[in-house]
Design a protein around this motif. Structure first.
Motif, PDB file in Angstrom:
ATOM      1  N   TYR A 113       0.891   9.476  -1.095  1.00 15.04           N
ATOM      2  CA  TYR A 113       1.635   9.018   0.092  1.00 15.04           C
ATOM      3  C   TYR A 113       2.034   9.401   1.510  1.00 15.04           C
ATOM      4  CZ  TYR A 113       3.561   9.111  -4.883  1.00 15.04           C
ATOM      5  OH  TYR A 113       4.072   9.131  -5.765  1.00 15.04           O
ATOM      6  N   SER A 166       1.431   5.383   2.754  1.00 12.89           N
ATOM      7  CA  SER A 166       2.157   4.323   1.401  1.00 12.89           C
ATOM      8  C   SER A 166       2.751   3.685   2.502  1.00 12.89           C
ATOM      9  CB  SER A 166       2.537   4.995   0.375  1.00 12.89           C
ATOM     10  OG  SER A 166       1.589   5.154  -0.563  1.00 12.89           O
ATOM     11  N   PRO A 167       3.675   4.052   2.952  1.00 15.84           N
ATOM     12  CA  PRO A 167       4.705   3.009   3.771  1.00 15.84           C
ATOM     13  C   PRO A 167       4.506   1.865   4.347  1.00 15.84           C
ATOM     14  CG  PRO A 167       5.710   5.685   4.027  1.00 15.84           C
ATOM     15  CD  PRO A 167       3.930   5.160   3.305  1.00 15.84           C
ATOM     16  N   LEU A 199       5.302  -1.484   1.504  1.00 14.01           N
ATOM     17  CA  LEU A 199       6.192  -3.047   3.372  1.00 14.01           C
ATOM     18  C   LEU A 199       4.607  -3.925   3.345  1.00 14.01           C
ATOM     19  CD1 LEU A 199       7.619  -0.603   5.362  1.00 14.01           C
ATOM     20  CD2 LEU A 199       8.820  -1.830   3.492  1.00 14.01           C
ATOM     21  N   THR A 245       9.213  -2.707  -5.521  1.00 18.27           N
ATOM     22  CA  THR A 245       8.438  -3.206  -3.254  1.00 18.27           C
ATOM     23  C   THR A 245       9.342  -1.106  -3.395  1.00 18.27           C
ATOM     24  OG1 THR A 245       7.896  -4.152  -2.606  1.00 18.27           O
ATOM     25  CG2 THR A 245       8.352  -2.251  -1.528  1.00 18.27           C
ATOM     26  N   MET A 253       8.954   2.839  -2.776  1.00 20.47           N
ATOM     27  CA  MET A 253       9.236   3.318  -2.081  1.00 20.47           C
ATOM     28  C   MET A 253      10.048   4.710  -2.349  1.00 20.47           C
ATOM     29  SD  MET A 253       8.303   2.618   0.984  1.00 20.47           S
ATOM     30  CE  MET A 253       9.498   3.138   2.413  1.00 20.47           C
ATOM     31  N   VAL A 274       7.470   7.732  -2.555  1.00 18.77           N
ATOM     32  CA  VAL A 274       6.964   8.188  -1.277  1.00 18.77           C
ATOM     33  C   VAL A 274       8.368   8.671  -1.072  1.00 18.77           C
ATOM     34  CG1 VAL A 274       6.923   7.822   1.494  1.00 18.77           C
ATOM     35  CG2 VAL A 274       5.619   5.892  -1.208  1.00 18.77           C
ATOM     36  N   TRP A 275       9.691   8.552  -0.863  1.00 20.38           N
ATOM     37  CA  TRP A 275      10.537   9.529  -0.901  1.00 20.38           C
ATOM     38  C   TRP A 275      10.889  10.630  -1.090  1.00 20.38           C
ATOM     39  CZ3 TRP A 275      15.082  10.461  -3.556  1.00 20.38           C
ATOM     40  CH2 TRP A 275      16.213  11.171  -2.809  1.00 20.38           C
ATOM     41  N   CYS A 283       7.865  13.383  -0.469  1.00 23.94           N
ATOM     42  CA  CYS A 283       8.316  13.745   0.925  1.00 23.94           C
ATOM     43  C   CYS A 283       9.475  14.309   1.063  1.00 23.94           C
ATOM     44  CB  CYS A 283       8.486  11.915   2.148  1.00 23.94           C
ATOM     45  SG  CYS A 283       6.439  11.143   1.930  1.00 23.94           S
TER      46      CYS A 283
END
Length: 104
Positions: free
Chosen positions: A51, A54-55, A59, A92, A96, A99-100, A103
């Motif tokens: 993670y 990942s961003p 992207l 995508t 994301m 991931v958010w 986190c």
């Protein structure tokens, strides 16, 4: 000067995900040599690294999709390209969001 931005640690979530992943039969079948399973702490660290990194990859996949769409625009039906790009964008956004969510 270090300009890297670290993501907040979520050891609780990582540990839960690691425990869940280690219970999947498919993951157990893909294990490398040896009969011992990875300790949950190692799997949790792998998930954290996944993670954390990942961003940029997520992207980049969207940017590549836009480039492929532009290159194929004159030779492929535009409706199909737009549907494909829209689907890629939705996937995508979902990645994301994951991931958010991890986190937060």
């Amino acid at each position: 000067m270090d300009n890297t931005r670290s993501l907040p640690d979520s050891p609780g979530l990582a540990f839960v995900l690691a425990a869940w992943l280690s219970s999947l039969p498919a993951l157990n079948a893909l294990r490398r040599c040896g009969d011992q399973a990875d300790p949950p702490q190692l799997l949790a660290e792998r998930i954290r690294l996944l993670y954390t990194n990942s961003p940029l990859a997520v992207l980049a996949s969207l940017a590549n999709g836009v480039i492929v769409t532009a290159v194929l625009w004159p030779v492929v039906d535009q409706t199909r390209l737009l549907v494909w790009l829209g689907t890629l964008t939705l996937v995508t956004c979902g990645r994301m969001w994951l991931v958010w969510w991890y986190c937060r």
